[in-house]
Design a protein around this motif. Structure first.
Motif, PDB file in Angstrom:
ATOM      1  N   ASN A   1      65.783  83.635  63.221  1.00  0.00           N
ATOM      2  CA  ASN A   1      66.548  84.866  63.034  1.00  0.00           C
ATOM      3  C   ASN A   1      67.081  85.364  64.376  1.00  0.00           C
ATOM      4  N   GLY A   2      68.353  85.747  64.382  1.00  0.00           N
ATOM      5  CA  GLY A   2      68.956  86.260  65.607  1.00  0.00           C
ATOM      6  C   GLY A   2      69.439  85.185  66.563  1.00  0.00           C
ATOM      7  N   ALA A   3      69.439  83.919  66.112  1.00  0.00           N
ATOM      8  CA  ALA A   3      69.844  82.828  66.999  1.00  0.00           C
ATOM      9  C   ALA A   3      71.347  82.768  67.204  1.00  0.00           C
ATOM     10  N   GLY A   4      72.130  83.368  66.295  1.00  0.00           N
ATOM     11  CA  GLY A   4      73.589  83.326  66.401  1.00  0.00           C
ATOM     12  C   GLY A   4      74.256  82.499  65.323  1.00  0.00           C
ATOM     13  N   LYS A   5      73.509  82.077  64.299  1.00  0.00           N
ATOM     14  CA  LYS A   5      74.089  81.233  63.250  1.00  0.00           C
ATOM     15  C   LYS A   5      75.196  81.950  62.483  1.00  0.00           C
ATOM     16  N   SER A   6      74.879  83.140  61.978  1.00  0.00           N
ATOM     17  CA  SER A   6      75.868  83.868  61.174  1.00  0.00           C
ATOM     18  C   SER A   6      77.089  84.249  62.004  1.00  0.00           C
ATOM     19  N   THR A   7      76.875  84.641  63.243  1.00  0.00           N
ATOM     20  CA  THR A   7      78.005  84.992  64.114  1.00  0.00           C
ATOM     21  C   THR A   7      78.893  83.772  64.332  1.00  0.00           C
ATOM     22  N   THR A   8      78.280  82.613  64.548  1.00  0.00           N
ATOM     23  CA  THR A   8      79.058  81.387  64.729  1.00  0.00           C
ATOM     24  C   THR A   8      79.876  81.073  63.482  1.00  0.00           C
ATOM     25  N   MET A   9      79.264  81.189  62.300  1.00  0.00           N
ATOM     26  CA  MET A   9      79.972  80.881  61.060  1.00  0.00           C
ATOM     27  C   MET A   9      81.100  81.874  60.815  1.00  0.00           C
ATOM     28  N   ARG A  10      80.885  83.131  61.155  1.00  0.00           N
ATOM     29  CA  ARG A  10      81.947  84.128  61.006  1.00  0.00           C
ATOM     30  C   ARG A  10      83.110  83.838  61.962  1.00  0.00           C
ATOM     31  N   MET A  11      82.825  83.355  63.154  1.00  0.00           N
ATOM     32  CA  MET A  11      83.905  82.994  64.071  1.00  0.00           C
ATOM     33  C   MET A  11      84.672  81.785  63.566  1.00  0.00           C
ATOM     34  N   ILE A  12      83.965  80.803  62.995  1.00  0.00           N
ATOM     35  CA  ILE A  12      84.643  79.629  62.436  1.00  0.00           C
ATOM     36  C   ILE A  12      85.614  80.058  61.338  1.00  0.00           C
ATOM     37  N   CYS A  13      85.203  81.055  60.542  1.00  0.00           N
ATOM     38  CA  CYS A  13      86.007  81.509  59.408  1.00  0.00           C
ATOM     39  C   CYS A  13      86.991  82.624  59.761  1.00  0.00           C
ATOM     40  N   GLY A  14      87.148  82.915  61.016  1.00  0.00           N
ATOM     41  CA  GLY A  14      88.144  83.892  61.437  1.00  0.00           C
ATOM     42  C   GLY A  14      87.782  85.331  61.169  1.00  0.00           C
ATOM     43  N   LEU A  15      86.526  85.621  60.824  1.00  0.00           N
ATOM     44  CA  LEU A  15      86.110  86.985  60.517  1.00  0.00           C
ATOM     45  C   LEU A  15      85.666  87.748  61.758  1.00  0.00           C
TER      46      LEU A  15
ATOM     47  N   PRO B   1      86.339  87.666  65.943  1.00  0.00           N
ATOM     48  CA  PRO B   1      87.078  87.014  67.033  1.00  0.00           C
ATOM     49  C   PRO B   1      86.133  86.585  68.148  1.00  0.00           C
ATOM     50  N   PRO B   2      86.256  85.344  68.628  1.00  0.00           N
ATOM     51  CA  PRO B   2      85.385  84.900  69.721  1.00  0.00           C
ATOM     52  C   PRO B   2      85.811  85.520  71.042  1.00  0.00           C
ATOM     53  N   THR B   3      84.852  85.650  71.938  1.00  0.00           N
ATOM     54  CA  THR B   3      85.163  86.070  73.299  1.00  0.00           C
ATOM     55  C   THR B   3      85.881  84.941  74.032  1.00  0.00           C
ATOM     56  N   SER B   4      85.436  83.710  73.764  1.00  0.00           N
ATOM     57  CA  SER B   4      86.111  82.533  74.313  1.00  0.00           C
ATOM     58  C   SER B   4      85.765  81.341  73.438  1.00  0.00           C
ATOM     59  N   GLY B   5      86.466  80.246  73.662  1.00  0.00           N
ATOM     60  CA  GLY B   5      86.269  79.057  72.843  1.00  0.00           C
ATOM     61  C   GLY B   5      87.021  79.174  71.531  1.00  0.00           C
ATOM     62  N   GLY B   6      86.829  78.187  70.661  1.00  0.00           N
ATOM     63  CA  GLY B   6      87.555  78.203  69.403  1.00  0.00           C
ATOM     64  C   GLY B   6      86.955  77.240  68.397  1.00  0.00           C
ATOM     65  N   ALA B   7      87.488  77.270  67.184  1.00  0.00           N
ATOM     66  CA  ALA B   7      87.039  76.386  66.108  1.00  0.00           C
ATOM     67  C   ALA B   7      88.228  76.052  65.221  1.00  0.00           C
ATOM     68  N   THR B   8      88.250  74.826  64.724  1.00  0.00           N
ATOM     69  CA  THR B   8      89.308  74.410  63.806  1.00  0.00           C
ATOM     70  C   THR B   8      88.695  73.787  62.556  1.00  0.00           C
ATOM     71  N   ILE B   9      89.432  73.896  61.461  1.00  0.00           N
ATOM     72  CA  ILE B   9      89.065  73.267  60.197  1.00  0.00           C
ATOM     73  C   ILE B   9      90.239  72.401  59.787  1.00  0.00           C
ATOM     74  N   GLN B  10      89.985  71.128  59.639  1.00  0.00           N
ATOM     75  CA  GLN B  10      91.073  70.171  59.371  1.00  0.00           C
ATOM     76  C   GLN B  10      92.140  70.245  60.464  1.00  0.00           C
ATOM     77  N   GLY B  11      91.687  70.503  61.708  1.00  0.00           N
ATOM     78  CA  GLY B  11      92.585  70.511  62.851  1.00  0.00           C
ATOM     79  C   GLY B  11      93.319  71.815  63.092  1.00  0.00           C
ATOM     80  N   VAL B  12      93.050  72.857  62.267  1.00  0.00           N
ATOM     81  CA  VAL B  12      93.799  74.112  62.358  1.00  0.00           C
ATOM     82  C   VAL B  12      92.807  75.277  62.375  1.00  0.00           C
ATOM     83  N   PRO B  13      93.025  76.313  63.201  1.00  0.00           N
ATOM     84  CA  PRO B  13      92.173  77.499  63.113  1.00  0.00           C
ATOM     85  C   PRO B  13      92.245  78.108  61.715  1.00  0.00           C
TER      86      PRO B  13
END
Length: 300
Positions: free
Chosen positions: A36-50, A52-64
């Protein structure tokens, strides 16, 4: 495919996610683990565009995610099963989603049946659903657009054993047909049963990333225990067999075959109560060793 590259999220001085990178390939289920509190949900929310990341990025099928046209047709998401309109029935919820996604309404009945919500359950208002029923509805909603990617946060939470088995089968079938699944869960045995790859984070950083075969390795040698642990230790030492204790009860891991260990014990007249090849380290044991967690944290 999901590609996460150096995702970082800061809230003031607090770093919730710190340079997280990993990939989820088609045809695989990736178990996303951490306390708990490791950052899993925050990471998944950033992947899904919910979020915004401070830096870095994620793509799905090559597209944000935010650049996907009609994203529900490409990626199915379940991050919070409680975020459903309580006044609509399960069927109405999916029917409305089908209109938004522009998919055939015949999919509604098919998916309600697939997740076990057909018949009277489909006509009930979501406000009267149990948490497990909401989870089932959320998975059906994620599948509605026939996506190639699924991102699911704790989809088996609240399900009974039969429901957990059905969910495992559904996700395994989805991946076996070429789909990509990112699955977060605290139910480690279910992750071990269904996942092909494991990504584990702690304090916002990746601490393990690989296939189950790479991470859940088997220690070489033989596990042996005796009625008299001191006598067994002496017998193994006299036979020149390298060994070390694995628990306070006096079980030893010996760097030798079971035959060699058995002969050493027999020659010394030591009565054994256990003699077997060392088994693969399970996911729970790996979780504990990598994170230094307690069993209570694993199941929380």
């Amino acid at each position: 495919m999901i590609c996460v590259e150096q995702l970082t999220k800061r809230y003031g001085e607090h770093v919730a996610v710190d340079g997280v990178s990993f990939r989820c390939e088609p045809g695989t289920v990736t178990g996303f683990l951490g306390p708990n509190g490791a950052g899993k949900s925050t990471t998944m929310r950033m992947i899904c565009g919910l979020t915004p990341p401070t830096s870095g990025g994620a793509t799905i099928q090559g597209v944000p995610y935010r650049q996907l046209a009609n994203p529900g047709r490409h990626v199915g998401v379940l991050l919070d099963a409680s975020a459903q309109h309580a006044g609509r029935s399960g069927r109405e919820t999916l029917a409305l989603c089908a209109r938004v996604l522009d998919v055939d309404r015949a999919r509604v009945g098919e998916l309600l049946a697939l997740v076990g919500l057909s018949g009277p359950a489909a006509r009930r208002r979501v406000g009267g659903y149990s948490f497990g029923m909401r989870q089932r509805l959320g998975v059906a909603q994620a599948l509605l657009g026939d996506p190639a990617v699924l991102i699911l946060d704790e989809p088996t939470s609240g399900l009974d054993p039969e429901g957990v088995f059905q969910m495992r089968t559904l996700l395994r079938d989805f991946a076996d047909r070429g789909g990509t699944v990112l699955l977060s869960s605290h139910q480690l045995r279910e992750i071990e049963a269904v996942a092909d790859r494991i990504v584990m984070i702690a304090k916002g950083r990746v601490v393990a990333d690989g296939t189950k075969g790479e991470l859940l390795t088997a220690p070489a040698g033989t596990l042996v225990a005796a009625v008299d642990p001191a006598a067994l230790h002496a017998a193994l030492t006299a036979a020149g067999l390298s060994h070390h204790p694995t628990d306070p009860a006096g079980t030893f891991l010996v760097d030798a075959s079971a035959d060699a260990v058995g002969r050493a014990a027999a020659n010394a007249g030591v009565v054994l109560r256990e003699l077997r090849p060392a088994e693969h380290e399970g996911l729970e044991e790996m979780f504990l060793s990598r994170l230094g967690s307690t069993p209570q944290e694993v199941s929380s």
